[in-house]
Write a protein that holds these residues in place. Structure first.
Motif, mmCIF file in Angstrom:
data_model
loop_
_atom_site.group_PDB
_atom_site.id
_atom_site.type_symbol
_atom_site.label_atom_id
_atom_site.label_comp_id
_atom_site.label_asym_id
_atom_site.label_seq_id
_atom_site.Cartn_x
_atom_site.Cartn_y
_atom_site.Cartn_z
ATOM 1 N N ARG A 68 0.656 -1.154 -0.107
ATOM 2 C CA ARG A 68 -0.005 0.054 0.117
ATOM 3 C C ARG A 68 0.704 1.339 -0.111
ATOM 4 O O ARG A 68 0.266 2.444 -0.501
ATOM 5 C CB ARG A 68 -1.058 -0.019 1.257
ATOM 6 C CG ARG A 68 -2.155 1.178 0.968
ATOM 7 C CD ARG A 68 -2.903 0.787 1.957
ATOM 8 N NE ARG A 68 -4.053 2.007 2.038
ATOM 9 C CZ ARG A 68 -5.077 1.909 2.920
ATOM 10 N NH1 ARG A 68 -5.111 1.183 3.863
ATOM 11 N NH2 ARG A 68 -5.963 3.021 2.779
ATOM 12 N N SER A 69 1.963 1.301 0.414
ATOM 13 C CA SER A 69 2.880 2.280 0.532
ATOM 14 C C SER A 69 3.062 3.024 -0.678
ATOM 15 O O SER A 69 2.825 4.133 -1.025
ATOM 16 C CB SER A 69 4.286 2.173 1.224
ATOM 17 O OG SER A 69 4.131 1.424 2.471
ATOM 18 N N GLY A 70 3.408 2.456 -1.738
ATOM 19 C CA GLY A 70 3.525 2.851 -3.122
ATOM 20 C C GLY A 70 2.425 3.480 -3.787
ATOM 21 O O GLY A 70 2.387 4.486 -4.395
ATOM 22 N N GLN A 71 1.143 2.722 -3.400
ATOM 23 C CA GLN A 71 -0.246 3.448 -3.728
ATOM 24 C C GLN A 71 -0.529 4.764 -3.199
ATOM 25 O O GLN A 71 -0.830 5.554 -3.990
ATOM 26 C CB GLN A 71 -1.209 2.522 -3.723
ATOM 27 C CG GLN A 71 -1.083 0.905 -4.373
ATOM 28 C CD GLN A 71 -2.192 -0.116 -3.963
ATOM 29 O OE1 GLN A 71 -2.904 0.392 -3.182
ATOM 30 N NE2 GLN A 71 -2.058 -1.347 -4.655
ATOM 31 N N SER A 72 -0.118 4.692 -2.117
ATOM 32 C CA SER A 72 -0.462 5.922 -1.047
ATOM 33 C C SER A 72 0.494 6.955 -1.806
ATOM 34 O O SER A 72 -0.035 8.050 -1.599
ATOM 35 C CB SER A 72 -0.433 5.613 0.298
ATOM 36 O OG SER A 72 -1.491 4.706 0.774
ATOM 37 N N ALA A 73 1.617 6.675 -2.047
ATOM 38 C CA ALA A 73 2.601 7.849 -2.352
ATOM 39 C C ALA A 73 2.284 8.405 -3.598
ATOM 40 O O ALA A 73 2.363 9.619 -3.880
ATOM 41 C CB ALA A 73 3.923 7.008 -2.553
ATOM 42 N N LYS A 74 1.430 7.561 -4.734
ATOM 43 C CA LYS A 74 1.151 8.163 -5.751
ATOM 44 C C LYS A 74 0.017 9.216 -5.437
ATOM 45 O O LYS A 74 -0.079 10.273 -6.020
ATOM 46 C CB LYS A 74 0.756 7.188 -6.966
ATOM 47 C CG LYS A 74 1.905 6.314 -7.279
ATOM 48 C CD LYS A 74 1.251 5.204 -8.251
ATOM 49 C CE LYS A 74 2.292 4.211 -8.752
ATOM 50 N NZ LYS A 74 1.839 3.371 -9.366
ATOM 51 N N LYS A 75 -0.924 8.813 -4.465
ATOM 52 C CA LYS A 75 -1.860 9.798 -4.105
ATOM 53 C C LYS A 75 -1.616 10.954 -3.564
ATOM 54 O O LYS A 75 -2.192 12.108 -3.916
ATOM 55 C CB LYS A 75 -3.075 9.035 -3.326
ATOM 56 C CG LYS A 75 -3.690 7.778 -4.089
ATOM 57 C CD LYS A 75 -4.669 7.087 -2.745
ATOM 58 C CE LYS A 75 -5.620 5.943 -3.626
ATOM 59 N NZ LYS A 75 -6.560 5.478 -2.817
ATOM 60 N N ALA A 77 1.372 12.357 -3.950
ATOM 61 C CA ALA A 77 2.049 13.142 -5.013
ATOM 62 C C ALA A 77 0.929 14.017 -5.547
ATOM 63 O O ALA A 77 1.226 15.175 -6.298
ATOM 64 C CB ALA A 77 2.913 12.257 -5.979
ATOM 65 N N SER A 78 -0.372 13.370 -6.025
ATOM 66 C CA SER A 78 -1.538 13.951 -6.713
ATOM 67 C C SER A 78 -1.853 15.327 -6.069
ATOM 68 O O SER A 78 -2.488 16.253 -6.751
ATOM 69 C CB SER A 78 -2.545 13.340 -7.013
ATOM 70 O OG SER A 78 -3.244 13.038 -5.883
ATOM 71 N N ILE A 79 -1.729 15.541 -4.510
ATOM 72 C CA ILE A 79 -2.232 16.929 -4.103
ATOM 73 C C ILE A 79 -1.190 17.519 -3.299
ATOM 74 O O ILE A 79 -1.310 18.445 -2.662
ATOM 75 C CB ILE A 79 -3.374 16.046 -3.008
ATOM 76 C CG1 ILE A 79 -2.749 15.278 -1.914
ATOM 77 C CG2 ILE A 79 -4.413 15.668 -3.621
ATOM 78 C CD1 ILE A 79 -2.262 15.797 -0.755
ATOM 79 N N TRP A 80 0.251 17.159 -3.529
ATOM 80 C CA TRP A 80 1.138 17.784 -2.804
ATOM 81 C C TRP A 80 1.591 18.995 -3.632
ATOM 82 O O TRP A 80 1.393 19.237 -4.697
ATOM 83 C CB TRP A 80 2.640 16.785 -2.878
ATOM 84 C CG TRP A 80 3.706 16.941 -2.008
ATOM 85 C CD1 TRP A 80 4.669 17.898 -1.738
ATOM 86 C CD2 TRP A 80 3.495 16.418 -0.459
ATOM 87 N NE1 TRP A 80 5.156 17.615 -0.727
ATOM 88 C CE2 TRP A 80 4.722 16.680 0.149
ATOM 89 C CE3 TRP A 80 2.519 15.465 -0.132
ATOM 90 C CZ2 TRP A 80 5.050 16.185 1.600
ATOM 91 C CZ3 TRP A 80 2.848 14.970 1.362
ATOM 92 C CH2 TRP A 80 3.875 15.266 1.950
ATOM 93 N N ARG A 82 3.994 23.021 -3.509
ATOM 94 C CA ARG A 82 5.104 23.319 -3.685
ATOM 95 C C ARG A 82 5.727 23.548 -2.087
ATOM 96 O O ARG A 82 6.823 23.423 -1.842
ATOM 97 C CB ARG A 82 5.349 24.632 -4.451
ATOM 98 C CG ARG A 82 5.306 24.339 -5.992
ATOM 99 C CD ARG A 82 5.732 25.820 -6.680
ATOM 100 N NE ARG A 82 4.772 26.864 -6.312
ATOM 101 C CZ ARG A 82 4.885 28.077 -6.911
ATOM 102 N NH1 ARG A 82 5.851 28.523 -7.602
ATOM 103 N NH2 ARG A 82 3.904 29.008 -6.657
ATOM 104 N N GLU A 83 4.756 23.810 -1.264
ATOM 105 C CA GLU A 83 4.898 24.084 0.161
ATOM 106 C C GLU A 83 4.971 22.911 0.876
ATOM 107 O O GLU A 83 5.442 22.987 2.218
ATOM 108 C CB GLU A 83 4.242 25.181 0.722
ATOM 109 C CG GLU A 83 3.963 26.736 0.107
ATOM 110 C CD GLU A 83 2.724 27.495 0.616
ATOM 111 O OE1 GLU A 83 1.780 27.170 -0.014
ATOM 112 O OE2 GLU A 83 3.028 28.140 1.478
ATOM 113 N N GLY A 84 4.566 21.967 0.311
ATOM 114 C CA GLY A 84 4.528 20.649 0.939
ATOM 115 C C GLY A 84 3.181 20.109 1.218
ATOM 116 O O GLY A 84 2.256 20.092 0.174
ATOM 117 N N SER A 85 2.892 19.259 2.304
ATOM 118 C CA SER A 85 1.899 18.562 2.517
ATOM 119 C C SER A 85 0.833 19.653 2.759
ATOM 120 O O SER A 85 0.660 20.359 3.632
ATOM 121 C CB SER A 85 1.830 17.580 3.678
ATOM 122 O OG SER A 85 0.657 17.159 4.219
ATOM 123 N N PRO A 86 -0.575 19.653 2.105
ATOM 124 C CA PRO A 86 -1.621 20.514 2.282
ATOM 125 C C PRO A 86 -2.022 20.407 3.875
ATOM 126 O O PRO A 86 -2.305 21.744 4.336
ATOM 127 C CB PRO A 86 -2.630 20.026 1.448
ATOM 128 C CG PRO A 86 -1.908 19.404 0.223
ATOM 129 C CD PRO A 86 -0.873 18.710 0.910
#
Length: 369
Positions: A68-75, A77-80, A82-86
């Motif tokens: 699941r780590s790879g799948q979640s990482a893609k998700k 990345a889709s909302i990240w 420039r300042e970081g995690s929303p």
């Protein structure tokens, strides 16, 4: 048992109060390794997953984390941004804005810090820094309006675990919930009305809350009831009839039954029933995050449109809206009643002098570099 070393104390130091705004947490980066670290910490919490530890260790480490780590990482990345995690960006901005709002109300003796239950900055790290800074009174303000043992209860655990190894404890206060607080409901109301003023009204308003296993409700967790009360109070402020809104729960995991109705199937059914436009708001989240920006604004939109729906609007979380910052300040203020949160002129002068000395030291350090 050994205790942590106490920070040095200087007589005459100004004692301060502190508010710690605590959110769930987020990976440090939208990468497989960072997401794996985050998920391991999050899903290892027995408050979050109530499965026998030996059984859950095998499921988590042999199935979930590797796949699941790879799948979640893609998700992520889709909302990240420039300042970081929303979620982290919004929570930090809320803390900064809350500090300003409290100061405007006269509470200039209050420090406001942001912490994460999982990930960084960690709650123990922030609490240790507040102690070193001379904060002798600490109020914990969860970013969760509705209480659940899986969220707010877990924050309590982390706070108590940290202070178990501290000799000189601060005075502690906890904000348990504010699901029916006037300021919170008012901020939600204004958020929805502002969206409707700009985009018109929908055929249906859907209020989607984070899901938890149904067994938590049966075992006495009040989360479900508090979600329904939030929805009922907001609907009343918006003058909606029971037919004009629906409450759902998202983010199911595993085969066990979770709180219903589920968000995705409900949106699909609304589309099949002829609902052309639906607006979705997530009142249980005060900061936009993966669950709102990806799971709702992207996946739920697709579910609705694929089933025949025509227009899908996601109404953003409260984030740093002026109404919500004012609401946060009101909630924080009520939980600090009796604390000396307003500095005397002498204290203000001492703080100002300390700041000037700090600036001078930084300038000298820069000159010698």
């Amino acid at each position: 048992m050994s205790f942590q070393k106490e920070p040095p104390y200087t007589h005459g130091t100004v004692s301060r109060s502190a508010i710690v705004l605590v959110n769930l947490g987020t990976p440090d980066a939208p990468t497989r390794s960072a997401v794996r670290r985050y998920l391991k910490e999050f899903l290892s919490d027995p408050r979050v997953v109530e499965i026998p530890r030996a059984v859950w260790w095998c499921i988590l480490n042999l199935i979930i984390l590797p796949f699941r780590s790879g799948q979640s990482a893609k998700k992520y990345a889709s909302i990240w941004s420039r300042e970081g995690s929303p979620l982290k960006v919004h929570t930090q901005r809320q803390a900064e804005a809350l500090f300003g709002a409290l100061a405007e109300r006269g509470h200039d003796g209050v420090t406001v810090a942001m912490a994460m239950r999982y990930g960084s900055p960690s709650l123990p790290e922030v609490l240790a820094k507040l102690k070193a800074d001379g904060c002798e009174r600490v109020a914990i303000l969860p970013a969760y309006p509705q209480y659940s043992g899986t969220t707010t209860g877990s924050i309590y655990d982390a706070v108590f675990d940290h202070y178990r190894a501290v000799r000189n404890l601060p005075e502690l206060r906890f904000v348990r919930n504010y699901h029916d607080h006037e300021a919170y409901i008012r901020a939600l109301e204004h958020s929805v009305l502002a969206h409707w003023e700009a985009h018109g009204r929908p055929d249906q308003l859907l209020l989607s809350f984070h899901g938890v296993p149904k067994r938590t409700l049966l075992l006495g967790d009040p989360y479900h009831c508090e979600c329904l009360k939030t929805a009922r109070l907001l609907a009343a402020r918006l003058k909606l009839t029971p037919q004009q809104y629906v409450v759902t729960f998202q983010s199911r995991f595993g085969k066990a039954e979770w709180l219903q109705p589920y968000t995705a199937p409900t949106l699909q059914q609304l589309a099949r029933d002829g609902v052309k436009r639906v607006d979705v708001i997530c009142p249980g989240f005060t900061s936009d995050c993966l669950e709102t920006l990806e799971e709702i604004a992207m996946e739920a939109r697709h579910d609705f449109e694929a089933a025949g729906g025509e227009v899908f609007h996601y109404i953003p979380c409260l984030n740093e809206s002026p109404d919500w910052i004012a609401g946060l300040a009101e909630i924080a203020e009520q939980h600090m009643i009796g604390w000396p949160t307003m500095m005397t002129p002498a204290q203000r002068e001492a703080v100002k002098k300390d700041a000037e000395l700090g600036r001078e030291a930084a300038l000298r350090l820069g000159a010698s570099a």
